[in-house]
Design a protein around this motif. Structure first.
Motif, PDB file in Angstrom:
ATOM      1  N   MET A  54     -76.040 -22.499 -71.689  1.00 32.83           N
ATOM      2  CA  MET A  54     -76.482 -22.359 -73.066  1.00 32.83           C
ATOM      3  C   MET A  54     -77.847 -23.043 -73.218  1.00 32.83           C
ATOM      4  SD  MET A  54     -73.993 -20.709 -74.527  1.00 32.83           S
ATOM      5  CE  MET A  54     -74.307 -20.921 -76.268  1.00 32.83           C
ATOM      6  N   ALA A  55     -78.802 -22.346 -73.855  1.00 29.88           N
ATOM      7  CA  ALA A  55     -80.137 -22.915 -74.062  1.00 29.88           C
ATOM      8  C   ALA A  55     -80.049 -24.219 -74.842  1.00 29.88           C
ATOM      9  CB  ALA A  55     -81.038 -21.916 -74.783  1.00 29.88           C
ATOM     10  N   SER A  56     -79.164 -24.272 -75.808  1.00 28.07           N
ATOM     11  CA  SER A  56     -79.029 -25.483 -76.620  1.00 28.07           C
ATOM     12  C   SER A  56     -78.593 -26.686 -75.776  1.00 28.07           C
ATOM     13  CB  SER A  56     -78.030 -25.254 -77.753  1.00 28.07           C
ATOM     14  OG  SER A  56     -76.768 -24.859 -77.243  1.00 28.07           O
ATOM     15  N   ASN A  57     -77.909 -26.446 -74.676  1.00 26.58           N
ATOM     16  CA  ASN A  57     -77.509 -27.541 -73.785  1.00 26.58           C
ATOM     17  C   ASN A  57     -78.604 -27.895 -72.789  1.00 26.58           C
ATOM     18  OD1 ASN A  57     -75.008 -27.680 -75.018  1.00 26.58           O
ATOM     19  ND2 ASN A  57     -74.032 -26.362 -73.527  1.00 26.58           N
ATOM     20  N   LEU A  58     -79.524 -26.963 -72.523  1.00 25.52           N
ATOM     21  CA  LEU A  58     -80.594 -27.232 -71.562  1.00 25.52           C
ATOM     22  C   LEU A  58     -81.750 -27.982 -72.206  1.00 25.52           C
ATOM     23  CD1 LEU A  58     -80.710 -23.877 -69.569  1.00 25.52           C
ATOM     24  CD2 LEU A  58     -79.696 -26.049 -68.890  1.00 25.52           C
ATOM     25  N   ILE A  59     -82.097 -27.623 -73.441  1.00 22.50           N
ATOM     26  CA  ILE A  59     -83.220 -28.273 -74.110  1.00 22.50           C
ATOM     27  C   ILE A  59     -82.869 -29.736 -74.350  1.00 22.50           C
ATOM     28  CG2 ILE A  59     -84.610 -28.310 -76.222  1.00 22.50           C
ATOM     29  CD1 ILE A  59     -84.313 -25.234 -76.245  1.00 22.50           C
ATOM     30  N   GLY A  60     -83.749 -30.607 -73.897  1.00 20.99           N
ATOM     31  CA  GLY A  60     -83.512 -32.040 -74.009  1.00 20.99           C
ATOM     32  C   GLY A  60     -82.897 -32.645 -72.761  1.00 20.99           C
ATOM     33  N   THR A  61     -82.494 -31.804 -71.816  1.00 22.30           N
ATOM     34  CA  THR A  61     -81.881 -32.297 -70.584  1.00 22.30           C
ATOM     35  C   THR A  61     -82.954 -32.844 -69.644  1.00 22.30           C
ATOM     36  OG1 THR A  61     -80.100 -30.691 -70.767  1.00 22.30           O
ATOM     37  CG2 THR A  61     -80.451 -31.653 -68.598  1.00 22.30           C
ATOM     38  N   ALA A  62     -82.676 -33.963 -69.027  1.00 25.64           N
ATOM     39  CA  ALA A  62     -83.600 -34.575 -68.068  1.00 25.64           C
ATOM     40  C   ALA A  62     -83.706 -33.703 -66.830  1.00 25.64           C
ATOM     41  CB  ALA A  62     -83.121 -35.965 -67.685  1.00 25.64           C
ATOM     42  N   VAL A  63     -84.929 -33.612 -66.312  1.00 18.13           N
ATOM     43  CA  VAL A  63     -85.185 -32.913 -65.054  1.00 18.13           C
ATOM     44  C   VAL A  63     -85.438 -33.978 -64.004  1.00 18.13           C
ATOM     45  CG1 VAL A  63     -86.675 -31.268 -63.862  1.00 18.13           C
ATOM     46  CG2 VAL A  63     -86.172 -30.943 -66.289  1.00 18.13           C
ATOM     47  N   ARG A  64     -84.677 -33.911 -62.927  1.00 20.95           N
ATOM     48  CA  ARG A  64     -84.765 -34.900 -61.858  1.00 20.95           C
ATOM     49  C   ARG A  64     -85.575 -34.336 -60.694  1.00 20.95           C
ATOM     50  NH1 ARG A  64     -83.185 -39.222 -64.406  1.00 20.95           N
ATOM     51  NH2 ARG A  64     -82.922 -40.243 -62.410  1.00 20.95           N
ATOM     52  N   GLY A  65     -86.217 -35.215 -59.946  1.00 22.18           N
ATOM     53  CA  GLY A  65     -86.958 -34.826 -58.759  1.00 22.18           C
ATOM     54  C   GLY A  65     -86.072 -34.885 -57.530  1.00 22.18           C
ATOM     55  N   PRO A  66     -86.629 -34.520 -56.371  1.00 23.19           N
ATOM     56  CA  PRO A  66     -85.825 -34.509 -55.150  1.00 23.19           C
ATOM     57  C   PRO A  66     -85.301 -35.886 -54.758  1.00 23.19           C
ATOM     58  CG  PRO A  66     -88.128 -33.978 -54.665  1.00 23.19           C
ATOM     59  CD  PRO A  66     -87.994 -34.063 -56.153  1.00 23.19           C
ATOM     60  N   GLY A  72     -89.065 -35.686 -66.329  1.00 20.59           N
ATOM     61  CA  GLY A  72     -89.315 -35.318 -67.719  1.00 20.59           C
ATOM     62  C   GLY A  72     -88.073 -34.652 -68.274  1.00 20.59           C
ATOM     63  N   GLU A  73     -88.227 -33.977 -69.410  1.00 22.57           N
ATOM     64  CA  GLU A  73     -87.088 -33.262 -69.972  1.00 22.57           C
ATOM     65  C   GLU A  73     -87.529 -31.898 -70.467  1.00 22.57           C
ATOM     66  OE1 GLU A  73     -86.659 -34.718 -74.546  1.00 22.57           O
ATOM     67  OE2 GLU A  73     -85.788 -36.010 -73.024  1.00 22.57           O
ATOM     68  N   ILE A  74     -86.569 -31.000 -70.535  1.00 23.15           N
ATOM     69  CA  ILE A  74     -86.873 -29.643 -70.975  1.00 23.15           C
ATOM     70  C   ILE A  74     -87.131 -29.655 -72.479  1.00 23.15           C
ATOM     71  CG2 ILE A  74     -85.975 -27.295 -71.258  1.00 23.15           C
ATOM     72  CD1 ILE A  74     -84.620 -27.563 -68.620  1.00 23.15           C
ATOM     73  N   ASN A  75     -88.328 -29.190 -72.852  1.00 31.48           N
ATOM     74  CA  ASN A  75     -88.697 -29.090 -74.262  1.00 31.48           C
ATOM     75  C   ASN A  75     -88.439 -27.691 -74.814  1.00 31.48           C
ATOM     76  OD1 ASN A  75     -89.517 -31.738 -74.413  1.00 31.48           O
ATOM     77  ND2 ASN A  75     -91.676 -31.293 -74.112  1.00 31.48           N
ATOM     78  N   ASP A  76     -88.508 -26.681 -73.946  1.00 33.40           N
ATOM     79  CA  ASP A  76     -88.324 -25.316 -74.431  1.00 33.40           C
ATOM     80  C   ASP A  76     -88.079 -24.373 -73.256  1.00 33.40           C
ATOM     81  OD1 ASP A  76     -88.176 -23.324 -76.387  1.00 33.40           O
ATOM     82  OD2 ASP A  76     -90.014 -23.999 -77.364  1.00 33.40           O
ATOM     83  N   LEU A  77     -87.700 -23.151 -73.596  1.00 29.93           N
ATOM     84  CA  LEU A  77     -87.529 -22.089 -72.615  1.00 29.93           C
ATOM     85  C   LEU A  77     -88.441 -20.941 -73.011  1.00 29.93           C
ATOM     86  CD1 LEU A  77     -83.622 -22.041 -72.419  1.00 29.93           C
ATOM     87  CD2 LEU A  77     -85.200 -23.190 -70.861  1.00 29.93           C
ATOM     88  N   LEU A  78     -89.081 -20.320 -72.043  1.00 33.16           N
ATOM     89  CA  LEU A  78     -89.951 -19.170 -72.274  1.00 33.16           C
ATOM     90  C   LEU A  78     -89.175 -17.924 -71.873  1.00 33.16           C
ATOM     91  CD1 LEU A  78     -92.839 -18.359 -73.103  1.00 33.16           C
ATOM     92  CD2 LEU A  78     -93.446 -18.498 -70.692  1.00 33.16           C
ATOM     93  N   ILE A  79     -88.918 -17.042 -72.845  1.00 36.43           N
ATOM     94  CA  ILE A  79     -88.077 -15.861 -72.625  1.00 36.43           C
ATOM     95  C   ILE A  79     -88.930 -14.614 -72.727  1.00 36.43           C
ATOM     96  CG2 ILE A  79     -86.082 -14.577 -73.498  1.00 36.43           C
ATOM     97  CD1 ILE A  79     -85.074 -17.299 -74.597  1.00 36.43           C
ATOM     98  N   GLY A  91     -91.541 -31.494 -70.658  1.00 35.67           N
ATOM     99  CA  GLY A  91     -92.412 -32.548 -71.162  1.00 35.67           C
ATOM    100  C   GLY A  91     -92.511 -33.633 -70.107  1.00 35.67           C
ATOM    101  N   VAL A  92     -93.732 -33.897 -69.620  1.00 42.29           N
ATOM    102  CA  VAL A  92     -93.929 -34.878 -68.547  1.00 42.29           C
ATOM    103  C   VAL A  92     -94.916 -35.952 -68.983  1.00 42.29           C
ATOM    104  CG1 VAL A  92     -93.398 -33.228 -66.722  1.00 42.29           C
ATOM    105  CG2 VAL A  92     -95.753 -33.523 -67.443  1.00 42.29           C
ATOM    106  N   LEU A 121     -80.218 -30.838 -63.621  1.00 41.94           N
ATOM    107  CA  LEU A 121     -81.379 -30.024 -63.284  1.00 41.94           C
ATOM    108  C   LEU A 121     -82.261 -30.753 -62.293  1.00 41.94           C
ATOM    109  CD1 LEU A 121     -82.203 -29.005 -66.947  1.00 41.94           C
ATOM    110  CD2 LEU A 121     -80.807 -27.768 -65.315  1.00 41.94           C
ATOM    111  N   VAL A 122     -82.590 -30.076 -61.193  1.00 40.88           N
ATOM    112  CA  VAL A 122     -83.447 -30.666 -60.166  1.00 40.88           C
ATOM    113  C   VAL A 122     -84.616 -29.730 -59.918  1.00 40.88           C
ATOM    114  CG1 VAL A 122     -83.586 -31.438 -57.754  1.00 40.88           C
ATOM    115  CG2 VAL A 122     -81.501 -31.852 -59.077  1.00 40.88           C
ATOM    116  N   LEU A 123     -85.820 -30.306 -59.895  1.00 40.55           N
ATOM    117  CA  LEU A 123     -87.045 -29.566 -59.598  1.00 40.55           C
ATOM    118  C   LEU A 123     -87.664 -30.187 -58.359  1.00 40.55           C
ATOM    119  CD1 LEU A 123     -89.175 -27.456 -60.475  1.00 40.55           C
ATOM    120  CD2 LEU A 123     -90.256 -29.289 -61.802  1.00 40.55           C
TER     121      LEU A 123
END
Length: 164
Positions: A54-66, A72-79, A91-92, A121-123
């Motif tokens: 769900m997009a609502s669960n992804l926005i605001g979720t922390a993104v972790r590195g390897p 940073g955290e997800i600020n938005d999704l581009l559809i 957002g970084v 989430l891992v990038l």
């Protein structure tokens, strides 16, 4: 009297086809339903599948590195127009939102898993790579007369006087 069995058989066939046309097909693998009478494509999604988020669960979720560092955290999704998520806007940098910049990465580059019911989430990028990445800018919602890569040229909006 010989016609009675024919009438009964005809009535039974007609009633059974009417009942079949009104029933919905069972829920498919995508959590969707179709109409049995038309055999058309799904018309409603009835549930979330295990590999969907769900997009609502992804926005605001922390993104972790390897190395499990916070990138940073997800600020938005581009559809895109077809409904596919083209990119995630992360957002970084900055502190408490001050000095933060948005960086967009293709959606496929973010590894998503669920751990204890929470999205992880891992990038595969470093903080430095994201700090040096180009800033993502949204398309301006106001019309532009000059046009650019992000904004198509459009004439200024005019309104006709109201006839009385």
């Amino acid at each position: 009297m010989k016609m009675m069995p024919i009438y009964a058989a005809t009535a039974a066939v007609l009633l059974s086809t009417t009942a079949m046309a009104q029933t919905a097909a069972p829920t498919g693998t995508m959590g969707t339903t179709t109409t049995a009478a038309t055999g058309m494509a799904p018309t409603f999604v009835t549930r979330q599948m295990a590999d969907q988020h769900m997009a609502s669960n992804l926005i605001g979720t922390a993104v972790r590195g390897p190395a499990d560092e916070n990138l940073g955290e997800i600020n938005d999704l581009l559809i895109d127009r077809s409904g596919n998520v083209a990119a995630v806007v992360i957002g970084v940098g900055g502190f408490l939102g001050i000095g933060e910049k948005d960086v967009a990465v293709p959606f496929q580059t973010v590894e998503m898993t669920r751990v204890d019911g929470k999205n992880r989430l891992v990038l595969r990028k470093t903080k430095d790579e994201l700090k040096n990445a180009p800033t993502f800018t949204e398309m301006d919602a106001t019309p532009s007369t000059t046009g650019s890569v992000n904004r198509p040229a459009t004439p200024p909006a005019t309104t006709a006087p109201v006839a009385r």
